[in-house]
Structure formats: structure tokens, C-alpha cells
Design an enzyme around this catalytic site. Structure first.
Site, short mmCIF file in Angstrom:
data_model
loop_
_atom_site.label_atom_id
_atom_site.label_comp_id
_atom_site.label_asym_id
_atom_site.label_seq_id
_atom_site.Cartn_x
_atom_site.Cartn_y
_atom_site.Cartn_z
N ASN A 59 39.56 41.11 44.51
CA ASN A 59 40.57 40.16 44.94
C ASN A 59 41.96 40.59 44.46
OD1 ASN A 59 41.35 36.76 44.08
ND2 ASN A 59 41.20 37.53 46.15
N TRP A 60 42.11 40.84 43.18
CA TRP A 60 43.40 41.25 42.61
C TRP A 60 43.69 42.71 42.93
CZ3 TRP A 60 47.94 39.96 41.89
CH2 TRP A 60 48.76 40.32 40.81
N LYS A 96 43.06 33.74 27.62
CA LYS A 96 43.35 32.54 28.43
C LYS A 96 42.18 32.22 29.36
CE LYS A 96 44.05 34.63 32.45
NZ LYS A 96 43.41 34.32 33.74
N ARG A 106 39.50 30.86 38.98
CA ARG A 106 38.06 30.87 39.27
C ARG A 106 37.25 30.40 38.06
NH1 ARG A 106 38.42 37.08 41.08
NH2 ARG A 106 39.45 37.01 39.04
N ASN A 107 37.73 30.75 36.85
CA ASN A 107 37.01 30.32 35.64
C ASN A 107 37.00 28.79 35.53
OD1 ASN A 107 36.24 32.81 34.01
ND2 ASN A 107 38.37 33.25 34.55
N LYS A 127 34.13 38.12 40.40
CA LYS A 127 33.49 38.00 39.09
C LYS A 127 34.29 37.11 38.14
CE LYS A 127 30.28 40.98 40.19
NZ LYS A 127 28.99 40.45 40.61
N1 LIG Z 1 41.73 37.66 41.03
C1 LIG Z 1 42.81 37.28 40.33
O1 LIG Z 1 43.47 36.27 40.68
C2 LIG Z 1 43.25 38.07 39.15
C3 LIG Z 1 42.40 38.93 38.48
N2 LIG Z 1 42.82 39.62 37.39
C4 LIG Z 1 41.93 40.51 36.65
O2 LIG Z 1 41.76 41.72 37.37
C5 LIG Z 1 40.47 42.26 37.13
C6 LIG Z 1 39.79 42.53 38.46
O3 LIG Z 1 39.71 41.32 39.17
P1 LIG Z 1 39.53 41.25 40.76
O4 LIG Z 1 40.24 42.37 41.43
O5 LIG Z 1 39.89 39.86 41.14
O6 LIG Z 1 37.97 41.52 40.95
P2 LIG Z 1 36.88 40.54 41.60
O7 LIG Z 1 36.62 39.38 40.73
O8 LIG Z 1 37.24 40.29 43.01
O9 LIG Z 1 35.55 41.43 41.48
C7 LIG Z 1 34.90 42.02 42.52
C8 LIG Z 1 35.08 43.52 42.45
O10 LIG Z 1 34.13 44.10 41.55
C9 LIG Z 1 33.51 45.20 42.22
N3 LIG Z 1 32.22 45.52 41.65
C10 LIG Z 1 31.06 44.82 41.75
N4 LIG Z 1 30.07 45.49 41.11
C11 LIG Z 1 30.64 46.61 40.59
C12 LIG Z 1 30.14 47.70 39.82
N5 LIG Z 1 28.87 47.74 39.42
N6 LIG Z 1 31.00 48.68 39.48
C13 LIG Z 1 32.29 48.64 39.84
N7 LIG Z 1 32.83 47.65 40.57
C14 LIG Z 1 32.00 46.64 40.94
C15 LIG Z 1 33.43 44.72 43.64
O11 LIG Z 1 33.19 45.78 44.50
C16 LIG Z 1 34.82 44.13 43.81
O12 LIG Z 1 35.76 45.14 44.09
C17 LIG Z 1 39.72 41.23 36.26
O13 LIG Z 1 39.76 41.62 34.91
C18 LIG Z 1 40.54 39.95 36.46
O14 LIG Z 1 40.49 39.10 35.33
C19 LIG Z 1 44.10 39.51 36.93
C20 LIG Z 1 45.01 38.69 37.57
C21 LIG Z 1 44.65 37.90 38.71
O1 LIG Z 2 43.98 35.89 35.82
C1 LIG Z 2 44.15 35.13 36.75
C2 LIG Z 2 45.48 34.59 37.12
O2 LIG Z 2 46.52 35.22 36.43
C3 LIG Z 2 42.98 34.69 37.55
O3 LIG Z 2 42.18 33.84 36.80
P1 LIG Z 2 40.69 33.57 37.26
O4 LIG Z 2 39.91 34.84 37.03
O5 LIG Z 2 40.21 32.41 36.47
O6 LIG Z 2 40.77 33.25 38.73
#
Ligand SMILES: NC(=O)C1=CN([C@@H]2O[C@H](COP(=O)(O)OP(=O)(O)OC[C@H]3O[C@@H](n4cnc5c(N)ncnc54)[C@H](O)[C@@H]3O)[C@@H](O)[C@H]2O)C=CC1
Ligand SMILES: O=C(CO)COP(=O)(O)O
Length: 361
Positions: free
Chosen positions: A16-17, A208, A272-273, A299
Site C-alpha cells: 500500500n505505502w 506509535k 489499519r492497526n 500487513k
Molecule cells: N500503508 C501505510 O499507510 C503506511 C505504511 N508504512 C509502513 O511501510 C511499511 C510497508 O507497508 P505497506 O507498503 O503498506 O505494506 P502492506 O501492508 O501493504 O503489505 C503488503 C506487502 O507485503 C508484501 N509481502 C507479503 N508477503 C511477503 C514476503 N514473504 N516477502 C516480501 N514481501 C511480502 C506484499 O506483496 C505487499 O507488497 C510498513 O512497515 C508500514 O508500517 C508507513 C507509512 C504509511
Molecule cells: O504508518 C501509518 C501512517 O503514517 C499507517 O498506519 P497503519 O499501519 O496503522 O495503517
């Protein structure tokens, strides 16, 4: 498409991010001569209706699973082999759920440019043998032997994808590199502040998510905004104390950047948390089941981060000094009931003792 010979950027992750960051970076490099137009994006391959996700992204320029409804620039190339995606990169942007970082680092070891630098957007920790925890940026640095800077902020991905204004914080001790990283990331709607207190920036981003679980519990219990404000305030006090005790030298001012209080607020209301923790109280289902049912492959980072922090606090005999972090972990694992969270905040040491002077500047 014309390709220049500037620095090449690889996005390691496509959730997502990760997909939002690919959109931002893909647009920015086209405007700046110092970067190569081609941006590679490592995609953990999966099949969507019989077709590879990488093929869908490269043909439709949309991550239909993790960021549906938003086009990625055509210069972002999805690649299923992380070594292939990263091998020529000068800047590696790590943006995966934190539980996968060690596996990715061992695959990349010795396969990237030794002169590359990293930027981690990953929120979480890892357990260290002997009872401690390690920051994700330190893991990247230790495994890949390259410098790793961080970016954390109040950045719910879908809002950033919609280009709704927000701020973010880059933690980087090198001024020149900090300015370059800001150039790759900053847009009209996504404003970057660079600070040198990188560890505190990263710790805020990880902790957080634990507090956001607490916010979800009080939502699930039907309590109001005042209660949630108390959770946020007490959670912030635990975050500050955590840095003070375990990472001395951090700056109090960092908690007033986007990575601190702002990210705490947005996650406690819109993350999401929070959402899954509310459902945990209302449905009685497990966290894992709710993650699978509600997030479509995305996740949760909060419950695992709570487990990592608890592992360290327990080994140091300090569980009672961080009651929100401890209680969130015990509720997620079923050791305590969600109702116990109210006693946790009622009996919080911040209410019992006069807060001591916080020694860092
Ligand atoms: N989504 C958000 O709003 C935000 C997320 N973040 C942080 O960014 C980081 C990544 O978050 P997102 O991009 O949202 O991910 P996400 O929560 O959308 O996770 C899914 C991703 O994980 C991958 N995945 C699943 N199994 C896997 C495996 N075995 N090996 C490698 N990849 C695998 C999926 O293919 C997909 O790309 C996290 O630490 C999150 O806390 C930070 C700011 C905002
Ligand atoms: O880190 C985030 C916003 O900055 C996203 O938080 P969540 O993983 O709880 O959606």
C-alpha cells in the site's frame, strides 16, 4: 522514454505505502536531471485472477491489489527478482512490512552497489538475541554495509495517494544526502522536513503502531474521544520515555515533527492497526484472522512490534514501566482481556508520580 545517466532508484516493496512512494518517486525523477528516469520496484510476486502482479503493473501501470484506482508512472518497472531490481541502484528505498526485511537483506547481500545508500520507510523492530531489539535501519546497515537513513510521518497511504496535503520527516545525519533524499520524495502535497535525530524518528514510527492498537481497543469498547486522547497522551509519554531510557541522546523536539505526535494522531484515528484492534474487541476473532479478513494482504505492524518491545522489556524486568506497550501485547495474545486496557490507563504511572524532568533537548 528517454533514460538519463543519473542516480538510479529502486523501491524495495510494493504494498500500500510502497506503491504510493513508487508513484511519487517515479514522477519526481522525471523532473530532476540528477536521477535516472527508470525506477525499479521489487514486487513480491503473486497471481491475481490468473495473471502475475508484475505483468499487471507493467501493462496497466496500477497495483490493482495494494493501491487500486491509482496510476503509477510508466517509468516505474515492476520486477519480481529483488536482486535484479536492486543491483544497479544508487538509492534503495526499503518499504516492506518489517517482518520480511531480514530475508530480503540476506538475498541482497553482496549483490548491490557498494556505494549505494538506503532509505527505510519501514515501521517496526527486530528481536536481538539476548533480549534486546534492533532498529530496522540498523539491520539494513549491518547486513548490507551501506548507510541507511529513514523516513517516517503522518502518512496514511491512501490519503497520500489522493494527493491530500501532509508532512513527513526524514532522519539523516548527512546534510547533502538529506537534501538529495528530500528532492526524490517531496511534492506540492507531501512536504519533507529533514532532521538529524534519525534513531528517534524511526523509533517514533515503530512505537506509535502499538499505541494505535490501544486506540482501537478503546474504540471497540465504545469509549469516547476523551479516552482516546488519554491513550494518545500516555502513549506519547511512553514513547518519549522509551527513547530516553534505551536510546539516550535523542531530542525531545523530534516528537513534535510529523514522525512523532502527528503520526501518532493519524494512526490512532485512521490506521489499519486501529481498525483491526477495534474489530478484535467487537468480534472476538484473533488478530491474524482479522488481518487476513480485513486487509486483503496488507500487513499489521503494531501487534508484532508490541511483541518485540515486550520481549525486550521482559528481559530487562521493565514491563511495568511501559504499561501501554505491555498491555497491548498481552491483549493481542489473549493473556489479558480488552477491558483490562482501561485499568492500564487508569493506573498509569504518569498519574501516580510527578513526571520527572525530561533530560534531553
Ligand atoms: N500503508 C501505510 O499507510 C503506511 C505504511 N508504512 C509502513 O511501510 C511499511 C510497508 O507497508 P505497506 O507498503 O503498506 O505494506 P502492506 O501492508 O501493504 O503489505 C503488503 C506487502 O507485503 C508484501 N509481502 C507479503 N508477503 C511477503 C514476503 N514473504 N516477502 C516480501 N514481501 C511480502 C506484499 O506483496 C505487499 O507488497 C510498513 O512497515 C508500514 O508500517 C508507513 C507509512 C504509511
Ligand atoms: O504508518 C501509518 C501512517 O503514517 C499507517 O498506519 P497503519 O499501519 O496503522 O495503517
Amino acid at each position: 522514454m528517454s533514460y538519463t545517466k543519473g542516480k538510479q532508484v529502486c523501491i524495495v516493496g510494493s504494498g500500500n505505502w510502497g506503491s504510493v512512494i513508487a508513484k511519487i518517486v517515479g514522477c519526481n525523477v522525471q523532473k530532476l536531471d540528477k536521477f535516472d528516469n527508470r525506477v525499479t520496484m521489487y514486487v513480491y510476486e503473486e497471481m491475481i485472477n490468473g495473471k502475475k502482479l508484475t505483468e499487471i503493473i507493467n501493462e496497466q501501470h496500477e497495483n490493482v491489489k495494494y493501491l487500486p484506482g491509482h496510476k503509477l508512472p510508466a517509468n516505474v518497472e515492476a520486477i519480481a527478482d529483488v536482486v535484479e531490481a536492486a543491483k544497479d541502484a544508487d538509492i534503495l528505498i526499503f518499504v516492506l512490512p518489517h517482518q520480511f526485511i531480514k530475508g530480503i537483506c540476506s538475498t541482497l547481500l553482496g549483490k548491490i552497489k557498494p556505494t549505494a545508500i538506503a532509505l527505510s520507510l519501514i515501521k517496526g523492530f527486530d528481536r536481538l538475541e539476548g533480549g534486546g531489539i534492533e532498529l530496522i535501519s540498523h539491520i539494513i546497515h549491518r547486513h548490507l554495509k551501506i548507510p541507511c537513513h529513514v523516513l517516517m510521518g503522518a502518512n496514511l497511504a491512501n490519503e497520500v495517494a489522493n494527493e491530500q496535503f501532509c508532512e513527513t520527516t526524514i532522519g539523516c545525519r548527512d546534510r547533502k544526502i538529506g537534501a538529495m533524499l528530500r528532492d526524490i520524495i517531496q511534492t506540492e502535497y507531501f512536504r519533507v522536513v529533514v532532521v538529524d535525530d534519525a534513531d528517534t524518528v524511526e523509533i517514533c514510527g515503530a512505537l506509535k503502531n502499538i499505541v494505535a492498537c490501544g486506540a482501537g481497543f478503546v474504540d471497540g469498547l465504545g469509549l469516547g474521544d476523551n479516552t482516546k486522547a488519554a491513550v494518545i497522551r500516555l502513549g506519547l509519554m511512553e514513547m518519549i520515555k522509551f527513547v530516553d531510557v534505551f536510546y539516550p541522546g535523542g531530542k525531545l523536539s523530534t516528537f513534535f515533527e510529523s514522525c512523532g505526535v502527528a503520526d501518532l494522531i493519524t494512526t490512532c484515528f485512521g490506521g489499519r492497526n486501529r481498525k483491526c484492534s477495534e474489530a478484535f474487541v467487537k468480534t472476538g476473532k484473533s488478530i491474524k484472522q482479522l488481518e487476513d479478513e480485513l486487509l486483503n494482504g496488507q500487513k499489521l505492524q503494531g501487534p508484532i512490534t508490541a511483541e518485540e518491545v515486550h520481549f525486550m522489556l521482559k528481559s530487562k524486568g521493565m514491563e511495568d514501566k511501559f504499561p501501554i506497550f505491555t498491555t497491548v501485547h498481552k491483549i493481542c495474545t489473549g493473556e489479558l482481556k480488552p477491558q483490562d486496557f482501561v485499568s492500564c490507563i487508569r493506573e498509569h504511572p504518569e498519574h501516580i508520580y510527578i513526571p520527572r524532568h525530561i533530560a534531553f533537548t
